[in-house]
Write a protein that holds these residues in place. Structure first.
Motif, short mmCIF file in Angstrom:
data_model
loop_
_atom_site.label_atom_id
_atom_site.label_comp_id
_atom_site.label_asym_id
_atom_site.label_seq_id
_atom_site.Cartn_x
_atom_site.Cartn_y
_atom_site.Cartn_z
N LEU C 235 0.84 -1.19 0.00
CA LEU C 235 0.00 0.00 0.00
C LEU C 235 0.87 1.24 0.00
O LEU C 235 1.89 1.28 0.68
N ALA C 236 0.46 2.24 -0.75
CA ALA C 236 1.05 3.56 -0.65
C ALA C 236 -0.08 4.52 -0.31
O ALA C 236 -1.12 4.52 -0.97
N VAL C 237 0.10 5.30 0.75
CA VAL C 237 -0.99 6.12 1.27
C VAL C 237 -0.51 7.55 1.46
O VAL C 237 0.53 7.79 2.06
N ILE C 238 -1.28 8.48 0.91
CA ILE C 238 -1.02 9.90 1.14
C ILE C 238 -2.12 10.40 2.06
O ILE C 238 -3.31 10.15 1.82
N GLY C 274 -6.59 -0.21 -7.87
CA GLY C 274 -6.40 -0.26 -6.42
C GLY C 274 -6.46 1.08 -5.72
O GLY C 274 -6.21 1.17 -4.52
N ALA C 275 -6.82 2.16 -6.46
CA ALA C 275 -6.80 3.49 -5.84
C ALA C 275 -8.15 3.84 -5.27
O ALA C 275 -9.20 3.48 -5.82
N SER C 276 -8.16 4.54 -4.12
CA SER C 276 -9.41 5.09 -3.59
C SER C 276 -9.08 6.22 -2.63
O SER C 276 -7.92 6.43 -2.27
N SER C 277 -10.11 6.97 -2.26
CA SER C 277 -9.88 8.07 -1.33
C SER C 277 -10.97 8.06 -0.28
O SER C 277 -12.03 7.47 -0.47
N GLN C 278 -10.71 8.72 0.82
CA GLN C 278 -11.62 8.68 1.96
C GLN C 278 -11.31 9.84 2.89
O GLN C 278 -10.17 10.30 2.93
N VAL C 279 -12.30 10.30 3.61
CA VAL C 279 -12.04 11.31 4.64
C VAL C 279 -12.38 10.68 5.99
O VAL C 279 -13.53 10.36 6.27
N TYR C 280 -11.35 10.45 6.82
CA TYR C 280 -11.58 9.98 8.19
C TYR C 280 -12.03 11.17 9.00
O TYR C 280 -11.34 12.19 9.03
N LYS C 281 -13.15 11.04 9.69
CA LYS C 281 -13.68 12.19 10.43
C LYS C 281 -13.73 11.89 11.92
O LYS C 281 -14.34 10.91 12.34
N TYR C 282 -13.09 12.75 12.69
CA TYR C 282 -13.13 12.60 14.14
C TYR C 282 -13.73 13.85 14.75
O TYR C 282 -14.04 14.81 14.06
N GLN C 283 -13.83 13.86 16.06
CA GLN C 283 -14.44 14.97 16.76
C GLN C 283 -13.66 16.27 16.53
O GLN C 283 -14.24 17.30 16.24
N ASP C 284 -12.35 16.23 16.65
CA ASP C 284 -11.57 17.47 16.60
C ASP C 284 -10.55 17.50 15.46
O ASP C 284 -9.69 18.38 15.43
N ALA C 285 -10.59 16.54 14.59
CA ALA C 285 -9.63 16.51 13.49
C ALA C 285 -10.10 15.52 12.44
O ALA C 285 -11.12 14.85 12.63
N GLY C 286 -9.36 15.46 11.38
CA GLY C 286 -9.70 14.49 10.35
C GLY C 286 -8.47 14.18 9.53
O GLY C 286 -7.39 14.76 9.72
N ASP C 296 0.79 -6.37 -6.52
CA ASP C 296 1.99 -6.10 -7.30
C ASP C 296 2.55 -4.73 -6.91
O ASP C 296 1.97 -3.69 -7.24
N SER C 297 3.67 -4.72 -6.20
CA SER C 297 4.16 -3.46 -5.64
C SER C 297 4.59 -2.48 -6.74
O SER C 297 4.53 -1.26 -6.54
N ALA C 298 5.02 -2.99 -7.90
CA ALA C 298 5.41 -2.08 -8.98
C ALA C 298 4.21 -1.28 -9.48
O ALA C 298 4.30 -0.08 -9.75
N VAL C 299 3.04 -1.98 -9.56
CA VAL C 299 1.82 -1.30 -9.99
C VAL C 299 1.41 -0.25 -8.96
O VAL C 299 0.99 0.85 -9.30
N VAL C 300 1.57 -0.60 -7.69
CA VAL C 300 1.22 0.34 -6.61
C VAL C 300 2.14 1.56 -6.69
O VAL C 300 1.69 2.70 -6.55
N GLY C 363 4.36 -2.75 3.03
CA GLY C 363 4.47 -3.93 2.17
C GLY C 363 5.89 -4.04 1.63
O GLY C 363 6.86 -4.04 2.39
N ASP C 364 5.99 -4.11 0.30
CA ASP C 364 7.28 -4.27 -0.37
C ASP C 364 7.93 -2.89 -0.52
O ASP C 364 7.87 -2.27 -1.57
N VAL C 365 8.55 -2.40 0.56
CA VAL C 365 9.05 -1.02 0.56
C VAL C 365 10.31 -0.85 -0.31
O VAL C 365 10.75 0.27 -0.54
N ASP C 366 10.89 -1.96 -0.79
CA ASP C 366 12.02 -1.83 -1.71
C ASP C 366 11.58 -1.16 -3.01
O ASP C 366 12.34 -0.46 -3.66
N VAL C 367 10.33 -1.43 -3.38
CA VAL C 367 9.83 -0.95 -4.67
C VAL C 367 9.02 0.33 -4.54
O VAL C 367 9.04 1.19 -5.40
N LEU C 368 8.31 0.46 -3.42
CA LEU C 368 7.43 1.63 -3.25
C LEU C 368 8.27 2.90 -3.15
O LEU C 368 9.33 2.91 -2.52
N PRO C 369 7.79 4.00 -3.77
CA PRO C 369 8.58 5.22 -3.79
C PRO C 369 8.64 5.91 -2.42
O PRO C 369 7.84 5.61 -1.54
N PHE C 370 9.59 6.85 -2.28
CA PHE C 370 9.67 7.68 -1.08
C PHE C 370 8.82 8.94 -1.32
O PHE C 370 8.48 9.27 -2.47
#
Lengths: 126, 446, 374
Positions: C235-238, C274-286, C296-300, C363-370
């Motif tokens: 997984l790569a998550v922003i 494999g892409a999606s987006s979401q807004v996590y909502k909490y009481q005082d932040a999100g 396939d980590s290359a695709v990710v 996951g496969d952090v050798d392939v996932l970008p920085f």
């Protein structure tokens, strides 16, 4: 088998009657003193048959220090039995140390078992 | 009422509680359009999302092995987009398919028009859509199901139980059958199944029934036609096993023939399955649960999880359990104890167990209707498969009327010494063969 | 989040927030939300253990008896921890309202926290929940993202991980701090409000101590990166930490690019496997989150770069077209226990470039970008 719950009930009744307890308590104390388990390093509660589900549950719920002490007393008694010795009077368990450390746990486990039996056999009334 | 002190504490204020029951249930409103399509709606003032969908009778049961997956493919191609605040999704079961629109309440007429437009002219939408993309998505879904062992054993259970009939086909198809499908297959399916008497438009949410009916009436044109007949399927005692020791557990499902939605014993079968209910060894409540089976399996950790189900199709069904077992050397213990508990249904099930199961069936029935999509779906499927839908109140009354005698009579007729179907995957070396468990469906003495 | 629908009732000077609505059908859903008692509060993991102690033995009733009685009534109970709160949920037939009000009141005020319950029941259940959650790399990524984005409070692990040892007294102590009248809100669907309030007044809820715990201060960080090397899915998550006032803005952005609540094939993110987006909502932040997942980590790795380009290319007109979709996504996300009642309108369609964000690779952090390679 009579449960510990009923035994405790009977003894509470005896203790609540001054005349009765005046007779029974000294007899019980003498019996325990002559039973000899204290010279083997044991407490009265160590003698209760432990191969029952209720006892297993009660023993597993002992606090760690009580549990350690119980095992240590058992090993002491085994060693004494093996070497045909008794503890010298100053090392034997003193009557005031011979507390019912396990009984509250047995009572709780019995209460749970009785409740389970009751609920397993619940009946519908219409 | 339950004897003993059990309930006294909670029952102080029964009088006030009775007031709560008297609240009205919103009735389902029905209308028939000029083209024969039934439209059913249920309104709920608290709904934040409204759902309107077009259901039609088809599903994998209407397919052949070479066209397997076509109904799922067709609806997923027709409905998978987001159009100006209306979310189009599809739903496929063994006997029905649907295109469903979900939207905020103020937008519901737009959604109705959109659904009607697609329903009126599906070929146009199919031609515009990217069929190859839909196929690859459906293949991925089918592969995902095969890779989820607890779902996979159920699909295989069904396939083995109704082998030789189209009801045995997997709902989504297989990757081989899907890849061979073409646009003409979709068109042929819709030609045959998208006909007035085989279509139900159902909606649930916060909207005005009449306005919605008018909108659908104006926009939906579906040709008249008769509902295609469904060939009855027959149950065959059998087993299917896919042993795979690389999996961490054993996955086992076992069932007898159950009840169809039209069966008078439909709710009795559900109550019977609730007597054993569900069990999860790792739940904090596992060791407190009522079913005797749960107490037995909990103490020795012979099962991680089990669920009992009563699945109903239009004319038949499956009634049984689905279990996950990590203690793979005691699979036979679990199956044995379960079958012995099933035997008790026929001979010694108690009133208390039946009463509990009835209450749990009622809550489960109500709790399942937890979204406008679930409500619309329930209405539509019942109307399609049964021709009508009993109101919730009527369903609850039917469940209330079930007695211990009814459960016993049903079990004696449907379970006692009856054929079973077994499906297993994972580490199932310890799962014994068919005859061993077939013998477990009855006792020589008790 | 707006809690406008709540009314406060003072029973014994303790203000309990109660919101009830009658609903068609014979089912009542009654939930108790203990605010500021979630995993953000207290020592890490204690809230999860406390949540598993709910519905265990109380002074007035054993767990066994409660479970059996509740099953006889057909009710279903569950207890969960969120980052904000501990949520106790019950569902039952309408006529059983007084029973469950009393039961929930007893849970909050009379749970006995017997020492043996912790090792026998609570710990195995809690650790199993932790293991099940962590079997999913998506959950691992979410935990890492929360940790680098908020550090403390919302950055705490959601579940008890077994690294610290707590006794039943520790849990009981935490319960006595957070189970207070000011923290508790009660919501019901399918119940008459007047009845509910009456039953609450007669129940142990009236014994709840007054007072409330204050929300944990939120400090958000950006420009951080975490990499977790594990087997399985990559997984790569922003993630962008946001304020509650920005929820609507990011809801619209999420609906525009493709939201997890709106699975549709005609969104930009759908084109990226494999892409999606979401807004996590909490009481005082999100947290606004866009992620790419796949075996396939290359695709990710390629996908996450495309995702960033997609988000950056969104224009104001794209956003204003998605206001209705965002409203739908929020309506689908809203639940009885955490209703989302803020307004979403065109004024909030103002985009949000990914200029400063946090990044998690699992996951496969050798392939996932920085992060700086995106």
């Amino acid at each position: 088998m009579s449960s510990f719950t009923s035994i405790v009930k009977v003894s509470d009744y005896i203790l609540s009657r001054p005349t009765l307890s005046k007779i029974v308590v000294p007899v019980a104390k003498t019996f325990c003193a002559y039973a000899g388990y204290r010279e083997m390093g044991l407490k009265f509660n160590d003698l209760i048959l432990e191969e029952t589900p209720i006892m297993q549950k009660a023993i597993s719920r002992l606090p760690p220090n009580e549990s350690y002490a119980r095992v240590y007393r058992n090993i002491t008694a085994h060693q004494l039995s093996l070497s045909h010795e008794l503890l010298p009077p100053n090392k034997a368990v003193k009557p005031e140390e011979d507390n019912h450390y396990l009984v509250p746990y047995i009572l709780e486990a019995e209460k749970e078992a009785f409740e389970r039996a009751e609920l397993d056999n619940i009946e519908v009334t219409k | 009422m339950i004897r003993g002190s059990t309930f006294k504490s909670g029952m102080k204020s029964v009088a006030a509680a009775k007031r709560a029951i008297a609240t009205a249930t919103t009735p389902t409103k029905y209308a028939t359009l000029s083209n024969g399509v039934t439209i059913a709606t249920e309104t709920n003032p608290h709904a934040k999302v409204s759902t309107i969908g077009l259901w039609f009778g088809a599903g994998s049961r209407s397919e052949h092995s070479y066209s397997n997956g076509i109904s799922a493919l067709t609806v997923s191609t027709l409905a998978s987009t987001l159009e100006d605040g209306v979310l189009l999704t599809s739903q496929s079961t063994k006997e029905t398919n649907a295109i469903i629109a979900q939207t905020t309440n103020d937008n519901v007429l737009e959604a109705a028009k959109l659904i009607s437009k697609i329903g009126s002219n599906p070929s146009e939408y199919l031609e515009k859509a990217d069929l190859a993309l839909s196929k690859s998505q459906l293949i991925a879904q089918a592969a995902q199901l095969e890779a989820t062992p607890d779902k996979m054993v159920l699909e295989h259970l069904n396939a083995s139980a109704f082998q030789g009939y189209s009801l045995a086909l997997p709902t989504l198809g297989t990757s081989e059958s899907i890849s061979g499908l073409q646009l003409q297959d979709s068109e042929r399916l819709l030609e045959r199944h998208l006909v007035g008497s085989n279509v139900v438009v159902a909606a649930s949410g916060n909207f005005d029934h009449n306005q919605l009916v008018e909108a659908v009436e104006a926009a939906l044109s579906i040709k008249q036609g008769h509902k295609p007949a469904v060939k009855p399927a027959s149950f065959l005692g059998s087993e299917v096993k896919m042993r795979d020791d690389t999996m961490p557990k054993a996955y086992v499902a076992l069932a007898a023939q159950g009840e169809g939605v039209s069966s008078p014993a439909y709710y009795v079968a559900q109550v019977a399955s609730k007597i054993f209910n569900d069990f999860d060894h790792h739940s904090a409540f596992a060791k407190f649960q009522s079913p005797k089976l749960a107490s037995q399996v909990q103490e020795y950790h012979i099962v991680d999880k089990y669920t009992h189900f009563s699945t109903s199709y239009s004319d038949t069904g499956l009634w049984g359990f689905n279990a996950e077992i990590s203690n793979i050397y005691q699979i036979d213990d679990f199956v044995h104890f379960t079958l012995k508990q099933w035997n008790r249904l026929s001979i010694s099930i108690t009133d208390a167990e039946v009463e509990r199961a009835k209450q749990q069936t009622k809550t489960a029935l109500l709790a399942g209707l937890n979204s406008t999509e679930a409500i619309a779906s329930d209405i539509a499927k019942k109307v399609l498969l049964l021709g009508y839908r009993t109101s919730i109140r009527e369903s609850l009354e039917k469940i209330d009327a079930i007695t211990t005698k009814d459960v016993r009579a049903w079990a004696q007729a449907a379970l006692w010494d009856k054929d079973i179907v077994i499906s297993g995957t994972g580490q199932i070396e310890g799962l014994m063969d068919y005859n061993r468990w077939r013998n477990g469906m009855a006792m020589m003495r008790w | 989040m707006s809690r406008a629908a709540f009314r406060s009732y003072s029973s014994a000077a303790a203000p309990l927030k109660v919101a009830a609505r009658d609903a068609p059908g014979n089912l009542t859903t009654l939930s108790v939300i203990v605010n500021n008692a979630g995993s953000k509060a207290g020592k890490s993991g204690v809230a999860h253990l406390l949540s598993k102690f709910n519905f265990m033995n109380t002074e007035s009733k054993s767990a066994l008896r409660f479970t059996r009685e509740s099953e006889l009534l057909g009710g279903v109970v569950s207890t969960d921890v969120t980052r904000d709160a501990i949520v106790l949920k019950t569902q039952f037939l309408k006529e059983d309202l007084p029973y469950y009000v009393e039961a929930l009141g007893n849970v909050l005020t009379k749970t006995s926290f017997r020492p043996h319950e912790l090792p026998e029941t609570v710990l195995p259940a809690a650790l199993n929940e932790y293991e099940n959650a962590h079997a999913s790399n998506a959950f691992v990524a979410s935990e890492a993202l929360h940790e680098i984005s908020f550090r403390r409070g919302y950055g705490h692990p959601l579940y008890y991980d077994g690294t610290k040892t707590y006794t039943s007294e520790d849990v009981a102590q935490f319960a006595s701090e957070v189970y207070t009248a000011g923290n508790v809100s009660i919501v019901a669907s399918g119940a008459v409000e007047a009845d509910l309030v009456k039953f609450i007044g007669e129940s142990a809820f009236s014994e709840l101590p007054t007072g409330s715990t204050s929300a944990v201060a939120v400090k958000a960080y950006t420009g951080k990166e975490a990499r977790v090397r594990v087997s399985g899915q990559s997984l790569a998550v922003i993630g962008v930490p946001i304020k509650p006032a920005e929820f609507a803005k990011y809801d619209i952005l999420s609906a525009t690019i493709g939201s997890a609540y709106l699975p549709a094939t005609n969104t930009p993110l759908f084109q990226i496997p494999g892409a999606s987006s979401q807004v996590y909502k909490y009481q005082d932040a999100g947290l606004f989150v866009v992620s790419v997942a796949g075996s396939d980590s290359a695709v990710v790795a390629e996908g996450i770069k495309k995702v960033k380009a997609v988000v950056d290319s969104i224009t104001a007109s794209d956003l204003s077209k998605s206001v209705k979709a965002a409203k739908l996504a929020v309506a689908l996300e809203s639940t009885l226990e955490s209703p989302l009642e803020y307004a979403i309108d065109a004024s909030a369609a103002k985009g949000g470039k990914l200029s400063s964000f946090n990044y998690v690779a699992v996951g496969d952090v050798d392939v996932l970008p920085f992060a700086d390679e995106l």
